[in-house]
Scaffold this motif. Sequence first.
Motif, mmCIF file in Angstrom:
data_model
loop_
_atom_site.group_PDB
_atom_site.id
_atom_site.type_symbol
_atom_site.label_atom_id
_atom_site.label_comp_id
_atom_site.label_asym_id
_atom_site.label_seq_id
_atom_site.Cartn_x
_atom_site.Cartn_y
_atom_site.Cartn_z
ATOM 1 N N MET A 1 43.718 2.640 24.096
ATOM 2 C CA MET A 1 44.394 3.776 23.020
ATOM 3 C C MET A 1 43.914 2.733 21.235
ATOM 4 S SD MET A 1 47.653 5.378 21.536
ATOM 5 C CE MET A 1 48.629 3.633 21.043
ATOM 6 N N THR A 2 44.263 1.613 21.615
ATOM 7 C CA THR A 2 43.648 0.348 20.685
ATOM 8 C C THR A 2 42.620 0.250 20.026
ATOM 9 O OG1 THR A 2 45.800 -0.884 21.355
ATOM 10 C CG2 THR A 2 44.136 -2.062 20.026
ATOM 11 N N ILE A 3 41.710 0.698 20.948
ATOM 12 C CA ILE A 3 40.566 0.088 20.334
ATOM 13 C C ILE A 3 40.410 1.638 19.741
ATOM 14 C CG2 ILE A 3 38.126 0.326 21.318
ATOM 15 C CD1 ILE A 3 39.288 -1.982 21.691
ATOM 16 N N ILE A 4 40.746 3.244 20.792
ATOM 17 C CA ILE A 4 40.216 3.927 19.848
ATOM 18 C C ILE A 4 40.505 4.409 17.941
ATOM 19 C CG2 ILE A 4 40.374 6.936 20.278
ATOM 20 C CD1 ILE A 4 40.558 6.614 22.804
ATOM 21 N N VAL A 5 41.858 3.612 17.979
ATOM 22 C CA VAL A 5 42.803 3.897 16.778
ATOM 23 C C VAL A 5 41.855 3.530 15.564
ATOM 24 C CG1 VAL A 5 44.597 3.424 15.813
ATOM 25 C CG2 VAL A 5 45.364 4.430 17.918
ATOM 26 N N ILE A 6 41.384 1.532 15.982
ATOM 27 C CA ILE A 6 40.709 0.781 15.507
ATOM 28 C C ILE A 6 39.591 1.499 14.783
ATOM 29 C CG2 ILE A 6 39.878 -1.533 15.124
ATOM 30 C CD1 ILE A 6 41.904 -2.521 16.587
ATOM 31 N N LEU A 7 38.611 2.184 16.128
ATOM 32 C CA LEU A 7 36.984 2.532 15.349
ATOM 33 C C LEU A 7 37.141 3.791 14.630
ATOM 34 C CD1 LEU A 7 35.534 2.241 19.647
ATOM 35 C CD2 LEU A 7 34.880 0.921 17.467
ATOM 36 N N ILE A 8 37.976 4.463 15.148
ATOM 37 C CA ILE A 8 38.365 5.431 14.444
ATOM 38 C C ILE A 8 38.644 5.325 12.459
ATOM 39 C CG2 ILE A 8 40.127 7.771 13.293
ATOM 40 C CD1 ILE A 8 40.296 8.012 16.791
ATOM 41 N N THR A 97 38.539 -4.398 1.551
ATOM 42 C CA THR A 97 38.378 -5.392 2.371
ATOM 43 C C THR A 97 39.865 -6.420 2.148
ATOM 44 O OG1 THR A 97 35.969 -5.167 2.070
ATOM 45 C CG2 THR A 97 37.424 -7.398 3.286
ATOM 46 N N LEU A 98 40.234 -6.705 0.455
ATOM 47 C CA LEU A 98 41.177 -7.437 0.287
ATOM 48 C C LEU A 98 41.927 -6.866 1.380
ATOM 49 C CD1 LEU A 98 40.065 -8.390 -3.182
ATOM 50 C CD2 LEU A 98 39.903 -10.370 -1.073
ATOM 51 N N ASP A 99 42.480 -5.869 0.449
ATOM 52 C CA ASP A 99 44.180 -4.862 1.315
ATOM 53 C C ASP A 99 43.885 -4.638 2.398
ATOM 54 O OD1 ASP A 99 44.242 -1.389 0.959
ATOM 55 O OD2 ASP A 99 42.129 -2.502 0.285
ATOM 56 N N GLY A 100 42.343 -4.006 3.041
ATOM 57 C CA GLY A 100 42.109 -3.472 4.398
ATOM 58 C C GLY A 100 42.579 -4.670 5.324
ATOM 59 N N VAL A 101 42.327 -5.935 4.792
ATOM 60 C CA VAL A 101 42.710 -7.591 6.000
ATOM 61 C C VAL A 101 44.196 -7.463 6.638
ATOM 62 C CG1 VAL A 101 42.548 -9.588 7.065
ATOM 63 C CG2 VAL A 101 40.939 -8.741 5.207
ATOM 64 N N PRO A 102 44.868 -6.633 5.507
ATOM 65 C CA PRO A 102 46.417 -7.602 5.948
ATOM 66 C C PRO A 102 47.394 -5.804 6.371
ATOM 67 C CG PRO A 102 46.702 -7.704 3.793
ATOM 68 C CD PRO A 102 44.652 -7.685 4.327
ATOM 69 N N GLU A 103 46.501 -4.490 5.529
ATOM 70 C CA GLU A 103 46.599 -3.456 6.387
ATOM 71 C C GLU A 103 46.353 -3.316 8.005
ATOM 72 O OE1 GLU A 103 44.392 0.366 4.787
ATOM 73 O OE2 GLU A 103 45.416 -0.344 3.148
ATOM 74 N N ASN A 104 45.069 -4.183 8.081
ATOM 75 C CA ASN A 104 45.073 -3.598 9.549
ATOM 76 C C ASN A 104 45.277 -4.675 10.066
ATOM 77 O OD1 ASN A 104 41.864 -1.935 10.264
ATOM 78 N ND2 ASN A 104 41.955 -2.187 8.123
ATOM 79 N N LEU A 105 45.447 -5.749 9.724
ATOM 80 C CA LEU A 105 46.426 -6.743 10.667
ATOM 81 C C LEU A 105 48.005 -5.822 11.348
ATOM 82 C CD1 LEU A 105 46.266 -10.044 9.027
ATOM 83 C CD2 LEU A 105 45.682 -9.270 11.624
ATOM 84 N N ALA A 106 48.310 -5.645 10.064
ATOM 85 C CA ALA A 106 49.841 -4.643 10.523
ATOM 86 C C ALA A 106 49.335 -3.117 10.952
ATOM 87 C CB ALA A 106 50.535 -3.869 8.864
ATOM 88 N N LEU A 107 48.195 -2.357 11.245
ATOM 89 C CA LEU A 107 47.512 -1.312 12.070
ATOM 90 C C LEU A 107 48.258 -2.146 13.871
ATOM 91 C CD1 LEU A 107 47.026 1.290 13.022
ATOM 92 C CD2 LEU A 107 44.598 0.629 12.163
#
Length: 232
Positions: A1-8, A97-107
Motif C-alpha cells: 500500500m505504501t508504494i501505491i499511495v506514494i506513486l499515486i 517541491t519546497l512544501d512537498g518534501v516535508p508534506e511527503n515525509l509526513a505522508l
Amino acid sequence: MTIIVILIVSGALLIGALWGLWGRISDSTEGFLVALAGGALLISAVLELIYPSMEDGRVGWVLVSVLAGAVSFALLDYLVKEKCAAGQGAGLLMAITLDGVPENLALGVSLIGTAPMTVAALSCSIFLSNLPEAAGGAREMREGKLSRRTVLLLWTAAALLLSLAALAGHWLLADIDDAILAYIRCFAGGAVVASLAIEVFPKAFSKDNYWSGVAAALGLVIALFLHALGEG
C-alpha cells in the motif's frame, strides 16, 4: 500500500504536467480546481498533521513547529522568487517541491500504523493539490519558451524527489520517537498552510474570482468527509 499511495500522489505531478502541456483548460476551471484542492489540503493539514499532536499535550512545541514550517517555506519561497528571479512556472515548481518534501515525509510517516481512511484523506488532498498546480506550472513554463521535453523532465525530477521524501518518511523514520514524528508532521503542516496562502488561494482567486471561495469550501467538505470515514 505504501508504494501505491506514494506513486499515486507523486504521479499527480506528472499527470498535471502532461495535462498542462498538451491539454486544454479554461482559466476559471483551473482556478476552481486549485481552490478545491487548497480547501481539501488545508483541512487535511490541520486534522491529519497538526491536531493529533495537540491532543498529546505538546501544545507549545506543536505551535512552534507549525510556525517554523510556515516561516521556512515563506523564506525559501521569497529567496526563489525574489533573489533567484524564478519565473512564475519555475517558481510554482519550486514551491511545490519546497512544501512537498516535508508534506511527503509526513505522508510516509502517516502510513505507519494508521487507519487506511486517514491515509486516504491526506493522500487524496495532496493529489488534488498537486494535479492542477502542476498543470498550471507546466503551461506557464511552456509559455516561457521552455521545450515540452525540458518541462516534463523538470516535473519528473520533482515527482521523484517527493517520492523519495515519502519513502524516507516511511522507512527511515519508522523507529523515531513519537514526539519527534509529531513535530515533523507539524512542521509539514505549517509549510502547507504557508504555501496555500502564498501560492494556491491567490492564484485561484485571480483565475476564478468569487467562485474560488465556494470551491475551497467544497474541498474542505470532501476532506472532512474522508476524515469522518477514517474516524468511523
